[in-house]
Write an enzyme that holds these catalytic residues in place. Sequence first.
Site, short mmCIF file in Angstrom:
data_model
loop_
_atom_site.label_atom_id
_atom_site.label_comp_id
_atom_site.label_asym_id
_atom_site.label_seq_id
_atom_site.Cartn_x
_atom_site.Cartn_y
_atom_site.Cartn_z
N ASP A 38 0.82 -1.21 0.00
CA ASP A 38 0.00 0.00 0.00
C ASP A 38 0.86 1.26 0.00
O ASP A 38 0.37 2.36 0.32
CB ASP A 38 -0.91 0.02 1.24
CG ASP A 38 -2.30 -0.52 0.95
OD1 ASP A 38 -2.60 -0.81 -0.22
OD2 ASP A 38 -3.09 -0.68 1.90
N ASP A 97 4.12 -9.04 9.39
CA ASP A 97 4.43 -7.63 9.18
C ASP A 97 5.85 -7.50 8.66
O ASP A 97 6.68 -8.42 8.79
CB ASP A 97 4.27 -6.85 10.49
CG ASP A 97 2.81 -6.62 10.85
OD1 ASP A 97 1.94 -6.88 9.99
OD2 ASP A 97 2.54 -6.19 11.99
N ASP A 99 8.58 -6.02 9.52
CA ASP A 99 9.77 -6.05 10.36
C ASP A 99 10.01 -7.40 11.01
O ASP A 99 10.94 -7.54 11.82
CB ASP A 99 9.68 -4.98 11.45
CG ASP A 99 8.45 -5.14 12.33
OD1 ASP A 99 7.36 -5.35 11.78
OD2 ASP A 99 8.57 -5.05 13.57
N ASP A 191 -7.07 -7.78 13.71
CA ASP A 191 -6.67 -9.08 14.24
C ASP A 191 -7.56 -9.48 15.42
O ASP A 191 -8.08 -10.60 15.47
CB ASP A 191 -5.20 -9.06 14.66
CG ASP A 191 -4.81 -7.81 15.45
OD1 ASP A 191 -5.71 -6.99 15.77
OD2 ASP A 191 -3.62 -7.65 15.75
#
Length: 415
Positions: A38, A97, A99, A191
């Site tokens: 995105d 994610d 990281d 989530d």
Amino acid sequence: MPDQLPMYNEEAHCEVVIERACNMIWPRDRIIIQACDDSTREDVKLRIDAKVAQMQQRGHHCLVTRRAVNKGFKAGNMINGMSFLNEVPWEFVAVFDADFEMPPDFLFQTIWHMQQDSRLGFVQGRWSFTNGYDNMLCWMQQVCLNYHFAVEQRARSWLRTFFGFNGTAGVWRRTAMEQAGGWNMESTVEDMDLSLRAYLNGWKFKYLHWVGCPNELPPTMSAYKTQQYRWNSGPMVVIKQLVTRIWTTDAVTFWDRISCSYFFFRFIYSAFLTVICLVCPAIVIWLDPWSWTWAPMAFLIAGNTSAACFVWFAGLLFWPYFLMQTGVGYFRVYAMLNGLAGSKKSGTWKVTKKFGKGGLGNRVYHKPYMLELVMALLFFGYAFAAVWHGVYLLGSFCWVMAWTFVMISFGEYLF
């Protein structure tokens, strides 16, 4: 199966997470690595495209998914990624994610449990941290999250009661997602929202403590408060929307209803304790002077006993940890009130800034935080009032607490 990597301008991690995902051990004809991008920055897009092309040349089934309008936050991004899989049969989906450093055997360690138990809606891996000792703020977060995973998630999983998916480092079952209605594009905690809806449909979850996934903690006060605002306002929105369903659905037992209710009640309980710390000095100084009788002593013992488990995680630095958590607690209460009130800010998603190793040189400093400055002035006043009335122990606590608020207010320049 798809392995989704949702991203938004992840300049510090966009390339390495794609390579790590491709390096996971799994038959190549049975996995699709999706870089769900995105990003609004062209330089980040070009880096992602180049890395995906490189992985494709190495024989990995890797692709980039983008959309014309970034609607629905992270949930909308992942839904868009799934729309590219309409012709592909899949049973499970992994989410990471940008990281996160997933171990090569992550899928082997997680999918096995899903296949053994057909009622498992998702399995969750443990978070570990690459920068947990970089500064005091990172260390405090590490202590708090280590407790969350080692105690809370572990115990709830063992008891087969409700606990939430942590948004990353886990695997979902497609059937559970679809029966629950899929990701909610209106939620900033997609989530937790999906986890609760799936649980109320009768699905169970499992936490795997031995499957660790290192990731980056927010190393600056501004990044940390951005994350904490979403983590505390979002659950209040979820419970407002689903509290009636918790107590009316026929798919769960009474014990399940209690576990779901308690999961969200703990937010209210922590807010209550934070407010108690705010009003106790005034009560002791002006309304009900302290006396070493059984009732006040029982209050002290109960309060310290409930926090004693953190001594295991924080060690000799328990008190600095306690003071920092109490200081940040007022910002959390502010976030929860925003969520309960349905403010516009609680319905928007601000991405937590990631820096990577050596990336703090590019940071933008936030001005001192006014909420904590006001709290510092209040506790300085408490401290002087306590000393004036001869309550020296309380005065010492308020003095230290006041300087804690000063440190948090100027935390952008200290951490």
